[in-house]
Design a protein around this motif. Structure first.
Motif, short mmCIF file in Angstrom:
data_model
loop_
_atom_site.label_atom_id
_atom_site.label_comp_id
_atom_site.label_asym_id
_atom_site.label_seq_id
_atom_site.Cartn_x
_atom_site.Cartn_y
_atom_site.Cartn_z
N VAL A 508 0.83 -1.20 0.00
CA VAL A 508 0.00 0.00 0.00
C VAL A 508 0.87 1.25 0.00
CG1 VAL A 508 -1.69 1.33 1.32
CG2 VAL A 508 -1.93 -1.14 1.12
N ALA A 509 1.93 1.23 0.80
CA ALA A 509 2.81 2.40 0.88
C ALA A 509 3.49 2.69 -0.44
CB ALA A 509 3.84 2.19 1.98
N TYR A 519 -8.43 -2.21 -4.28
CA TYR A 519 -9.24 -2.62 -3.12
C TYR A 519 -10.74 -2.47 -3.40
CZ TYR A 519 -11.43 -2.35 1.48
OH TYR A 519 -12.26 -2.53 2.55
N THR A 520 -11.11 -1.32 -3.99
CA THR A 520 -12.53 -1.08 -4.29
C THR A 520 -13.05 -2.09 -5.30
OG1 THR A 520 -12.20 1.28 -3.87
CG2 THR A 520 -14.19 0.66 -5.06
N CYS A 521 -12.25 -2.42 -6.30
CA CYS A 521 -12.67 -3.40 -7.30
C CYS A 521 -12.87 -4.79 -6.68
CB CYS A 521 -11.64 -3.48 -8.43
SG CYS A 521 -11.60 -2.01 -9.48
N GLY A 534 -16.81 -10.35 3.14
CA GLY A 534 -17.09 -8.92 3.10
C GLY A 534 -16.72 -8.23 4.39
N ALA A 535 -17.02 -8.87 5.52
CA ALA A 535 -16.68 -8.28 6.81
C ALA A 535 -15.17 -8.15 6.97
CB ALA A 535 -17.26 -9.13 7.93
N LEU A 536 -14.43 -9.20 6.54
CA LEU A 536 -12.98 -9.14 6.65
C LEU A 536 -12.39 -8.06 5.75
CD1 LEU A 536 -10.56 -10.52 8.02
CD2 LEU A 536 -10.33 -11.92 5.95
N LEU A 537 -12.97 -7.89 4.56
CA LEU A 537 -12.50 -6.84 3.66
C LEU A 537 -12.72 -5.46 4.27
CD1 LEU A 537 -13.50 -7.90 0.03
CD2 LEU A 537 -11.21 -7.41 0.90
N ILE A 556 -18.12 2.70 -1.45
CA ILE A 556 -18.18 2.68 -2.92
C ILE A 556 -18.22 1.24 -3.42
CG2 ILE A 556 -16.92 3.25 -5.02
CD1 ILE A 556 -15.83 5.71 -3.54
N GLY A 557 -17.32 0.39 -2.92
CA GLY A 557 -17.27 -0.99 -3.38
C GLY A 557 -18.54 -1.76 -3.05
#
Length: 693
Positions: A508-509, A519-521, A534-537, A556-557
């Motif tokens: 990420v950095a 991540y959103t995709c 989904g919860a873990l994401l 958004i996702g």
């Protein structure tokens, strides 16, 4: 001094006799009150005398038409036929008169009953107190308001069987079951019959084809039909003259008025008992109780179907409720009916037009079998009529049926029982019927399901199934299967996150722009495919990105993924399910659409159901896209913030190398978020109440 009875029954007709005799056999102290003749309308003026006369008429007609079957000779004695009717009435009444009832343990009183209060009746000079009261007073002929009719010696079904001889000519006003049966019977016994009916068709509650069969037969037998004629005036000068609105005068020696029936409530003084009623009859609940829970009503007086079998069925349910510690609901079965003309007309359930209006024309299939194709009908020389069965399309669930022809009333219970027990028509095709019988026409209707419905669907499924609408949903299902088979869901676990948190943070950095998009995709795909994780994401979002950006990426996702599965389900299943489910789902849909935003917000704020189910369910209720999108986005804000805030707490633990504990995760930010989530759940309810005010 008053007398007390556990059960008092008012009216000794079909329904009243069932309750009184049944309760007496169970050891109850029962009183049966009757102001007229025991046995009621059926025994004295309806089913028994009319069918007795019809039996004589059928023989007379068969003799007249005997040459077709190679039989010659005919002589009809109408007077003897009427005498026979009265003998049969007397025979049956002997089993229902006061003496016979007393032997069965039923006490009787011959007088008019009217209420003093909800538990007390005045019967003649006596006062009767009852624990339970059953009203079974039946109905009487409706007398229309026709100029000059009052004061003339016109006949009804209650007086026509008292005739000493068959009249030379008879005019019948009314083309319902009673009018049609008696018109044909008297015609066959030698009377010149004219029938006046204000509707364009006879038997207006039946299928148009059934009415057409009866009309054709009546005309063939020489009955004069004046359909669409409204009688305006009656003149009696030794003979009757009936004038209609079509400027036609019909003359006859006798006049029968048969235009329906009215419930017998006027003499009961129901107001004193606190029982609600109207001109249509006494209203009852699903158990047969009136507005006074110890006062029951059965049969014609309730304003329901005016049939002996309906009254008996209601009475059986009420009797059971009176005898047992629990109550039994009245049957909701479609009441079968039969009109004993020639050909007979028997029916139950929905007519074709009613079924189309209720379920949609495209979901209904009707199967017709002419009696001319039935070997039994051919051998008997009685090929007029048909079997018509209305069903749901592919399931062949029976919604209604009409049979016109010989023994129609005896044939109908096969269809009626199948409908009651939810046996589809296609299964009746596998039932072995004796050959040759009229009921084979029903089996033939079952064969038609295979020939007319299933085989064409197998040959051209695209004609019946809009497969293109299923492509989006099909693609999503294929991707779900591939993802599960490859074990993609195994990577969305807490252990994987804990083991690889340094590598993930480093990625990420080094990719600050790519990572949020990626991540959103991924979040969108997981939600669209309804994969677990989904919860873990959401936790991962808080783990990877700073607040509030992590929450925004989750919103958004999740919104895009939920919208994709919503659109796929709506395109593929929404329209089909709404058509197949019929009026029940339509009613639910109307209620859901009316309050869609508040329902959706509540389901999002309070996660009572799986996220994927809340994503798909609105598609079945035709929720608008805009409403779905904004309620989804707003509704998951609290939950998204809670999860991402928790993820941020986990990130801090991993980076410091601390051991996991509830205190380290449930920091003050997360506690505020949980309180906010609870408050958000109340928002739809509060707003809805404000709007209503």
């Amino acid at each position: 001094m008053s007398r007390f009875y556990q059960i008092v029954v008012i009216g000794a007709g079909a329904g009243g006799l069932v309750v009184a005799i049944g309760a007496a056999k169970a050891g109850k102290k029962v009183l049966l009150i009757e102001r007229g003749t025991y046995g009621g309308d059926c025994t004295n003026f309806g089913c028994i005398p009319s069918k007795s006369l019809i039996a004589s008429a059928e023989v007379a007609y068969a003799m007249k038409e005997g040459e077709r079957l190679g039989v010659e000779g005919s002589f009809v004695n109408g007077t003897r036929s009427l005498e026979r009717v009265r003998l049969i009435i007397s025979e049956i009444k002997s089993h229902e008169d006061p003496e016979a009832l007393r032997k069965k343990g039923v006490e009787t009183l011959d007088s008019t009953a009217h209420f003093i209060d909800s538990h007390t009746l005045r019967v003649g000079e006596e006062e009767i107190v009852a624990g339970q009261i059953v009203i079974a007073t039946g109905s009487s002929p409706r007398i229309p308001t026709i100029e000059g009719l009052e004061g003339t010696p016109f006949l009804t079904n209650e007086t026509i069987f008292d005739l000493e001889a068959i009249p030379k000519s008879l005019c019948v006003i009314g083309g319902g079951p009673i009018g049609c049966e008696l018109a044909q019977a008297f015609s066959r016994l030698g009377s010149d019959v004219s029938l006046i009916h204000r509707h364009a068709d006879l038997l207006k509650k039946e299928e148009p084809e059934a009415c057409a069969c009866v009309v054709k037969q009546f005309k063939a037998e020489g009955i004069h039909l004046y359909l669409g004629h409204n009688p305006l005036a009656v003149n009696y000068q030794g003979r009757f003259t009936v004038s209609t609105d079509q400027k036609v005068d019909i003359e006859a020696d006798a006049l029968l008025v048969s235009v329906g029936r009215v419930p017998n409530t006027s003499l009961l003084n129901l107001e004193a008992a606190g029982v609600n009623y109207s001109e249509k009859g006494i209203g009852v609940d699903r158990y047969g109780r009136t507005t006074q829970k110890h006062i029951w009503a059965v049969g014609d007086v309730t304003g329901g179907p005016q049939f002996t079998h309906a009254a008996e069925n209601q009475a059986r349910s009420v009797l059971t409720s009176l005898l047992l510690p629990f109550k039994v609901k009245l049957s909701r079965q479609a009441v079968p009916r039969a009109t004993y003309t020639s050909p007979e007309v028997a029916a139950f359930g929905l007519l074709e037009q009613q079924a189309c209006e209720k379920y949609g024309k495209e979901n209904i299939v009707t199967y017709n079998v002419p009696m001319g194709e039935n070997d039994r009908a051919i051998t008997a020389g009685q090929t007029a009529g048909f079997v018509k069965v209305i069903t749901k399309k592919l399931s062949s669930r029976i919604l209604g049926g009409t049979i016109v022809g010989p023994r129609a009333g005896e044939m109908l219970p096969e269809l009626s029982l199948a409908a009651k027990e939810k046996i589809p028509l296609r299964k009746l095709a596998r039932l072995i019927h004796p050959y040759p019988t009229y009921n084979l026409a029903i089996r033939r209707a079952g064969d038609l399901w295979l020939i007319q419905t299933l085989l064409p669907w197998v040959k051209q499924p695209s004609k019946w199934l809009p497969w293109k609408k299923f492509i989006p949903l099909f693609l999503i299902l294929v991707l779900m299967i591939v993802a599960y088979s490859l074990g993609v869901h195994k990577y969305f676990t807490f252990d994987v996150l804990q083991q690889n948190h340094y590598e993930i943070k480093s990625f990420v950095a080094s990719h600050p722009l790519l990572t949020p998009v990626l991540y959103t995709c991924i979040y969108t795909i997981v939600v669209a495919l309804s994969l677990p994780g989904g919860a873990l994401l959401s936790l991962l979002g808080g783990f990877l990105f700073a607040i509030p950006w992590s929450t925004i990426y989750v919103l958004i996702g999740a919104t895009i993924g939920a919208t994709l599965i919503f659109l796929a389900a709506k395109t593929a299943l929404g329209e089909i399910l709404r058509k197949k489910a019929g009026p029940r789902l339509k009613k639910m849909e109307e209620g859901f659409q009316k309050n869609a935003w508040s329902y959706l917000l509540f389901l999002r704020f309070v996660p009572l159901f799986p996220f994927w189910l809340v994503n798909i369910a609105p598609a079945l209720f035709n929720v608008r896209l805009f409403t779905y999108v904004w309620t989804t986005f707003v509704g998951i804000i609290p939950g998204a913030y809670v999860y991402t805030q928790t993820g941020a707490g986990l990130s801090a633990i991993f980076e410091k190398g601390e051991s996991f504990s509830l205190g380290s995760v449930f920091n003050w930010q997360l506690r505020i978020a949980l309180v906010a989530l609870a408050l958000f759940a109340l928002i739809p309810i509060v707003i809805k109440r404000i709007v209503r005010r």
